[in-house]
Design a protein around this motif. Structure first.
Motif: not given
Length: 431
Positions: A167-174, A211-215
């Protein structure tokens, strides 16, 4: 037998195992296949040890009322987990990312547990087997589920989303990890982005580091809640006073809060803010969040500080890739504590990028004031083209341990960082 029929048995026997070393009385054994084993061969053993039923996919299985034959045992396990998840309708929060997903999962589960009954991924059981096993632990009393998702190949996250239906999601970083499996850094981004793709398709919400431009480049059409260091974010914060541990100030709705953690490294700021943002969004009070996270102590050699009789250790020996290695070294280089030493192990699964990425770490080390550098593994050893007197290279961990035994280290601040396969945690007893 279809999944609904297996689910009826599961309700009567709500424990699932895939390992004959752990067969609780009355559980259901799923016979999975690996590169060097076939679980179907152990079905008899599982039943003898107390399993009520066994699910297998071999054509050679005997006719037995306690053995359920399916076309694909793994697929059956995944479909059962998805069916169970749908019946209970517990809201699911999915977390993935190159670095920090396990720490963020632990922090979020800790914060949520101050108000809710929470199920969360144990350890790092975050793959195509671990995620179903986690979901099958869901009980009616659980109010939230926090599911960690790992990936090493394109399509992995998509597959896990279809099982867990978050229902919710998070990508911490790549970052640069598993490049051998993904093919390129762009492949990492696309695969991690499969979580946001799923949330976009299903009209769910995604949490994103501002702040994560890639995301931010893969967010088009997604319902976003931002966190980070930008004041316009739902939750934002900054690192506080310098310390061996991460201290921070965070803000929400014009209110400011101070938080002292037991985590090492400023790079954990984004992980803490992610946990705060999600917990706050779903109704946990700020004071409860602070109390919970302040009391969290990292385990399993992840961002873990330890004082021995001789040295102060920063232990991050569970995982290593170029992105996390650079972040750890940058943070350690800024630490105003001397003398300082690093013990680093090879970074794995980088494929053709391995020589270049290990050379970059060597180059970065040369820019940091260090009183000792111990590098372990064939990849680092291949980069040894002459080095300062206080640098040592070792082909493997046993030779490193032998060196530490013969050359005791005392009075140092030491960063220990490497891939799990290096087993650098074995150095601790000599430090």
């Amino acid at each position: 037998m279809d999944i609904q029929q297996i689910y009826t048995l599961f309700l009567q026997h709500p424990l699932v195992t895939t390992d004959t070393r752990n067969c609780p009385e009355g559980s259901i054994f799923f016979a999975l296949k690996g590169e060097h084993f076939d679980g179907n061969e152990y079905i008899g053993q599982a039943l003898e040890k107390g399993c009520a039923y066994a699910v297998g996919d071999s054509e050679k299985l005997p006719s037995d009322p306690w053995i359920i034959r399916v076309a694909d045992s793994l697929k059956a396990l995944q479909e059962l987990a998805n069916y169970h998840r749908k019946q209970l309708k517990t809201p699911v929060i999915a977390i993935t990312g190159t670095n920090g997903k396990t720490t963020t999962k632990e922090l979020l589960a800790t914060a949520l547990s101050s108000k809710y009954n929470v199920l969360y991924t144990p350890g790092n059981l975050n793959n195509h087997i671990g995620v179903p096993l986690t979901l099958l632990k869901l009980q009616p009393e659980h109010e939230w589920a926090v599911v960690e998702m790992g990936a090493s190949h394109p399509g992995d996250i998509r597959e896990l989303c279809l099982i867990a239906e978050p229902d919710y999601g998070l990508i911490t970083n790549v970052g640069k990890a598993h490049l051998e499996g993904f093919g390129s850094f762009e492949g990492v981004i696309r695969t991690k982005g499969e979580l946001y793709d799923y949330l976009r398709e299903t009209g769910k919400k995604g949490f994103v580091n501002h702040e994560n431009k890639l995301l931010n480049d893969i967010l088009k059409g997604l319902d976003v809640i931002y966190y980070g260091q930008t004041p316009e974010s739902f939750v934002w914060g900054e690192v506080g006073e310098a310390s061996s541990y991460l201290n921070l100030h965070w803000h929400k709705d014009r209110n400011a809060y101070a938080l002292s953690t037991h985590l090492t490294g400023a790079y954990n700021l984004e992980n803490v803010l992610a946990a705060i943002a999600i917990a706050s969004y779903v109704g946990v009070d700020a004071s409860a969040i602070n109390l919970a996270i302040a009391g969290y102590t990292p385990q399993n050699n992840r961002s873990q500080a330890k004082d021995t009789d001789k040295n102060h250790l920063i232990i991050d020996a569970y995982n290593a890739n170029p992105t996390s290695m650079q972040a750890a070294l940058e943070n350690f280089g800024q630490l105003q504590a001397f003398p300082k030493m690093v013990i680093l192990g090879d970074m794995k699964e980088l494929g053709e990028y391995s020589p270049e990425e290990h050379r970059k770490i060597i180059e970065m080390l040369a820019t940091i004031t260090l009183d000792g550098v111990l590098l372990c593994g064939e990849n680092f050893l291949a980069c040894d083209a002459g080095h300062p007197d206080n640098w040592q290279f070792f082909p493997d961990t046993p030779e490193l341990l032998e060196y530490l035994q013969k050359n005791p280290v005392s009075g140092y601040h030491i960063l220990i960082k490497g891939s799990r396969i290096n087993q650098l945690e074995k150095t601790i007893e000599f430090l």
